[in-house]
Design an enzyme around this catalytic site. Structure first.
Site, PDB file in Angstrom:
ATOM      1  N   CYS A  37     -11.227  -7.427 -38.736  1.00 56.25           N
ATOM      2  CA  CYS A  37     -11.068  -7.515 -40.193  1.00 56.25           C
ATOM      3  C   CYS A  37      -9.829  -8.350 -40.542  1.00 56.25           C
ATOM      4  O   CYS A  37      -9.837  -9.557 -40.360  1.00 56.25           O
ATOM      5  CB  CYS A  37     -11.044  -6.130 -40.813  1.00 56.25           C
ATOM      6  SG  CYS A  37     -11.313  -6.158 -42.609  1.00 56.25           S
ATOM      7  N   HIS A  96     -16.013  -3.775 -38.692  1.00 49.68           N
ATOM      8  CA  HIS A  96     -15.185  -2.683 -38.162  1.00 49.68           C
ATOM      9  C   HIS A  96     -15.899  -1.953 -37.026  1.00 49.68           C
ATOM     10  O   HIS A  96     -16.429  -0.849 -37.208  1.00 49.68           O
ATOM     11  CB  HIS A  96     -14.821  -1.701 -39.282  1.00 49.68           C
ATOM     12  CG  HIS A  96     -13.785  -2.214 -40.210  1.00 49.68           C
ATOM     13  ND1 HIS A  96     -12.428  -2.009 -40.010  1.00 49.68           N
ATOM     14  CD2 HIS A  96     -13.898  -2.951 -41.338  1.00 49.68           C
ATOM     15  CE1 HIS A  96     -11.753  -2.587 -40.984  1.00 49.68           C
ATOM     16  NE2 HIS A  96     -12.612  -3.175 -41.805  1.00 49.68           N
ATOM     17  N   GLU A 153     -14.684  -0.304 -34.682  1.00 51.31           N
ATOM     18  CA  GLU A 153     -14.031   0.969 -34.343  1.00 51.31           C
ATOM     19  C   GLU A 153     -14.684   2.153 -35.053  1.00 51.31           C
ATOM     20  O   GLU A 153     -14.511   3.315 -34.629  1.00 51.31           O
ATOM     21  CB  GLU A 153     -12.531   0.907 -34.666  1.00 51.31           C
ATOM     22  CG  GLU A 153     -12.156   1.063 -36.122  1.00 51.31           C
ATOM     23  CD  GLU A 153     -12.314  -0.201 -36.957  1.00 51.31           C
ATOM     24  OE1 GLU A 153     -11.919  -0.175 -38.138  1.00 51.31           O
ATOM     25  OE2 GLU A 153     -12.833  -1.214 -36.429  1.00 51.31           O
TER      26      GLU A 153
END
Length: 258
Positions: free
Chosen positions: A111, A218, A220
Site C-alpha cells: 500500500c 493488503h 497481510e
C-alpha cells in the site's frame, strides 16, 4: 541457523500525553511469522549510522501501509484530499529503502510502501483516484469504500514477472482495495506486474534485483489465501540473502559505513 529476520517499519500512532507514539498493525508481523520468518519492528530514526546498524540485523525489509506521501517528493502541489504521513516516518522509510537497495536486500512494499518504492525511484502518484475520469473501456472501480476493508476486485497479473511466479497468474484472484491514491507514472527500470480492471497499477517490481516487489493491496489481511505466498517469497528471498552475505564478524560496522 536462525530464521530469516524481516524488519518492518512503523507508523505514527495516537499521541500519548502529548508524546509521539509508534505503532504497527499486528497482521504484518503475524504474516511474517506464518511465513517462517522473525519480524523485527523498526522505529523511525534520522541517524544514518543507525540505519546501517538496523540493516545489519535483518535479512529483508517490509514497508507497510499508512497515510499519504508529501507530493512535493514528486513535484506536485498537495491535493485537498491528501492526508500526509508523519514526516519522521516518511524520511525513515525512504532512507532505509535506499540503504537496503544499496545492499540488494529483499524488499516488499504494501500500500503506502508500494507508493514509497515508486516515488523513491522517481515515479509519481495519482493523489485522489475519484478525481480521475472513468476509463472508456472498463468498469469504474471504487478503490476505497467506507466501512468495507475487504472491497474486493480482480487482479490482472502480468505473465513472466516475479509476481506471476509467486501468485497464480491464470487463476482468478481478488485484491482487497482500500486506498485513494495509486501509482501514476513508473520510472525507468521498473515494470508493472499487476493492474486492476480499471487499469490502476496494483504492483510493480524491479527485475534487476533478486527481490524488489511492491503491491497496492493488503495481503497481510488475507490469511489463508494465496496472498500469503507473498510473505513466504519474501522470507525465502531473505534466507538466500542471509546465506550469501558476509558473516557478522566480516561485516563492516555502522561506523565504518559512514
Amino acid at each position: 541457523m536462525h530464521k530469516p529476520r524481516i524488519g518492518i517499519t512503523m507508523d505514527v500512532g495516537n499521541r500519548d500525553e502529548g508524546r509521539k507514539t509508534w505503532e504497527l498493525p499486528a497482521d504484518y508481523p503475524r504474516s511474517i511469522v506464518r511465513a517462517g520468518g522473525i519480524p523485527l519492528v523498526l522505529p523511525p530514526t534520522d541517524d544514518p549510522a543507525l540505519h546501517q546498524s538496523m540493516l545489519d540485523q535483518i535479512d529483508g525489509l517490509l514497508i507497510p501501509g499508512g497515510a499519504d506521501l508529501d507530493p512535493a517528493l514528486y513535484g506536485q502541489p498537495t491535493h485537498d484530499k491528501t492526508r500526509l504521513t508523519d514526516p519522521d516516518r516518511q524520511f525513515f522509510d525512504l532512507a532505509l529503502l535506499r540503504a537496503a537497495q544499496t545492499r540488494r536486500m529483499p524488499v516488499l512494499g504494501i500500500c503506502l510502501g508500494c507508493q514509497v518504492m515508486n516515488v523513491a525511484r522517481g515515479g509519481t502518484l495519482h493523489q485522489h483516484l475519484p478525481d480521475l475520469p472513468p476509463p472508456a473501456d472498463a468498469t469504474p472501480l471504487l478503490h476505497s469504500r467506507p466501512g468495507d476493508r475487504s472491497n474486493p476486485h480482480p487482479l490482472a497479473i502480468t505473465p513472466d514477472t516475479l509476481l506471476a511466479s509467486i501468485l497464480p497468474a491464470t487463476a482468478p484472484l481478488d485484491a482487497n482495495s482500500r486506498h485513494h491514491q495509486a501509482i501514476d507514472q513508473i520510472p525507468p527500470g521498473l515494470r508493472i506486474s499487476a493492474r486492476a480492471p480499471d487499469g490502476t497499477i496494483e504492483a510493480i517490481e524491479d527485475p534487476t534485483y533478486p527481490f524488489w516487489l511492491a503491491v497496492q493491496w493488503h495481503p497481510e489481511n488475507l490469511a489463508g489465501s494465496p496472498h500469503e505466498r507473498l510473505f513466504q517469497a519474501l522470507v525465502r528471498a531473505a534466507a538466500a540473502f542471509r546465506d550469501a552475505r558476509p558473516s557478522a564478524a566480516a561485516r563492516p560496522t555502522a561506523a565504518a559505513t559512514r
